[in-house]
Design a protein around this motif. Sequence first.
Motif, mmCIF file in Angstrom:
data_model
loop_
_atom_site.group_PDB
_atom_site.id
_atom_site.type_symbol
_atom_site.label_atom_id
_atom_site.label_comp_id
_atom_site.label_asym_id
_atom_site.label_seq_id
_atom_site.Cartn_x
_atom_site.Cartn_y
_atom_site.Cartn_z
ATOM 1 N N THR A 104 5.355 -6.839 -0.735
ATOM 2 C CA THR A 104 5.364 -7.519 0.544
ATOM 3 C C THR A 104 3.931 -7.777 0.961
ATOM 4 N N SER A 105 3.588 -9.014 1.222
ATOM 5 C CA SER A 105 2.234 -9.360 1.635
ATOM 6 C C SER A 105 2.318 -10.419 2.716
ATOM 7 N N GLY A 106 1.894 -10.055 3.926
ATOM 8 C CA GLY A 106 1.857 -11.005 5.010
ATOM 9 C C GLY A 106 3.165 -11.180 5.746
ATOM 10 N N SER A 107 4.266 -10.626 5.251
ATOM 11 C CA SER A 107 5.562 -10.730 5.922
ATOM 12 C C SER A 107 5.885 -9.407 6.608
ATOM 13 N N GLU A 108 6.951 -9.409 7.377
ATOM 14 C CA GLU A 108 7.305 -8.216 8.137
ATOM 15 C C GLU A 108 7.758 -7.091 7.206
ATOM 16 N N VAL A 109 7.252 -5.893 7.448
ATOM 17 C CA VAL A 109 7.580 -4.730 6.640
ATOM 18 C C VAL A 109 8.783 -4.017 7.255
ATOM 19 N N GLU B 229 -0.805 -2.312 7.676
ATOM 20 C CA GLU B 229 -0.126 -3.184 8.623
ATOM 21 C C GLU B 229 -0.922 -3.240 9.915
ATOM 22 N N ASP B 230 -1.177 -4.448 10.378
ATOM 23 C CA ASP B 230 -1.796 -4.641 11.686
ATOM 24 C C ASP B 230 -1.181 -5.873 12.326
ATOM 25 N N GLY B 231 -1.746 -6.302 13.424
ATOM 26 C CA GLY B 231 -1.157 -7.416 14.142
ATOM 27 C C GLY B 231 -1.216 -8.736 13.414
ATOM 28 N N ALA B 232 -2.147 -8.857 12.453
ATOM 29 C CA ALA B 232 -2.349 -10.143 11.783
ATOM 30 C C ALA B 232 -1.769 -10.194 10.378
ATOM 31 N N SER B 233 -1.647 -9.058 9.698
ATOM 32 C CA SER B 233 -1.211 -9.079 8.305
ATOM 33 C C SER B 233 -0.553 -7.751 7.946
ATOM 34 N N SER B 234 0.079 -7.733 6.773
ATOM 35 C CA SER B 234 0.709 -6.514 6.293
ATOM 36 C C SER B 234 0.761 -6.545 4.776
ATOM 37 N N GLN B 235 0.821 -5.357 4.177
ATOM 38 C CA GLN B 235 0.965 -5.238 2.727
ATOM 39 C C GLN B 235 1.726 -3.966 2.408
ATOM 40 N N THR C 298 10.815 1.989 1.955
ATOM 41 C CA THR C 298 10.056 1.752 3.176
ATOM 42 C C THR C 298 8.892 2.747 3.229
ATOM 43 N N PRO C 299 7.885 2.501 4.052
ATOM 44 C CA PRO C 299 6.791 3.475 4.155
ATOM 45 C C PRO C 299 7.285 4.868 4.537
ATOM 46 N N GLU C 300 8.240 4.938 5.459
ATOM 47 C CA GLU C 300 8.756 6.239 5.875
ATOM 48 C C GLU C 300 9.525 6.928 4.755
ATOM 49 N N GLU C 301 10.216 6.167 3.925
ATOM 50 C CA GLU C 301 10.927 6.761 2.786
ATOM 51 C C GLU C 301 9.941 7.271 1.744
ATOM 52 N N PHE C 302 8.869 6.528 1.505
ATOM 53 C CA PHE C 302 7.813 7.066 0.640
ATOM 54 C C PHE C 302 7.280 8.375 1.222
ATOM 55 N N GLY C 303 7.052 8.383 2.548
ATOM 56 C CA GLY C 303 6.571 9.602 3.189
ATOM 57 C C GLY C 303 7.540 10.752 3.054
#
Length: 307
Positions: free
Chosen positions: A2-7, A160-166, A172-177
């Motif tokens: 995922t690059s630039g789209s909603e995570v 992830e920030d207001g302008a972009s994401s990767q 999901t990030p939480e599942e990795f965590g």
Amino acid sequence: MTSGSEVVHGYPHLATVRSALAALHKRLSYEGVHTYAPSVFPADVAFSDQDDLYLGTQRVARALVQHLHLPDARMIVSFREMEHAASVELAAGPEYFIELNGRFRTHRNDIGAALAHEITHILLHRLGLAFAGTRDNEILTDTVTTYLGAGWLLLDAFREDGASSQKLGYLTPEEFGYVLAKRAIAFGEDPAPWFTSAQAYTAYTKGLAQARRDEQQPPLTAAGWAGRRRYAKERRYAQENGSRADGSSSGSTSGSGSSSYAFEGGGRDTLRVSFPCPTCQQRIRVPVRGRVRARCALCRTILECDT
């Protein structure tokens, strides 16, 4: 990738992740899983802008091959434009053929993350461990990569920030965590100092909280007041009414969205409760008779229960 789209966040794949943890422990055994301690060291997979692209990639790939206990063989890594982060040829060997997305030419810090996932595909292929369907098999790969000590790289690639994401990987990030926290608890590690991404660290802390909740479900003695009260009510129903043919009494499964328990057997004297081990997710069955200590035969975790 995922690059630039909603995570996507949260735990939409948690049931599959837990199945993957159980399958991994069953396939490798307690001794086999613990040969993967400690995790791959950050210094072994570090990649600076001064490193030669191909030599550096091969060095990182070799470190991951060694960490995952695969036979030492020549790594052939190439870069090309593609939709996904990477792909691997699952051949018998002795060479490994991996293709990486061309964007990694300029995002070298994340090469280790992409390689970790693909090299785990090789490991799973050699172990004969797979889930049906592409989605579940990729979740299995992410889970195994993380639990065997290389997947913290995948979580650290999340930004992830207001302008972009990767984000790399299917979890999901939480599942990795969550999976990383399971490993940290089982192996006595603290992966927090390894993160270069603040968002990855936040996801890890959320996953750690979810992993701790697994340790606080009835009939474990660490369960909270509300869980204990619900458990007592459902135990009383099972003692008075017995179990249905499917092995669960009416209302006997916890509905908290985390690991569930179920009552099995007949009346008061023969009633048993089954629940998943919070470490490896193998189901454990113990008699309903108050305080008991259970030992998971698969991962050897000692569990204090109040049945």
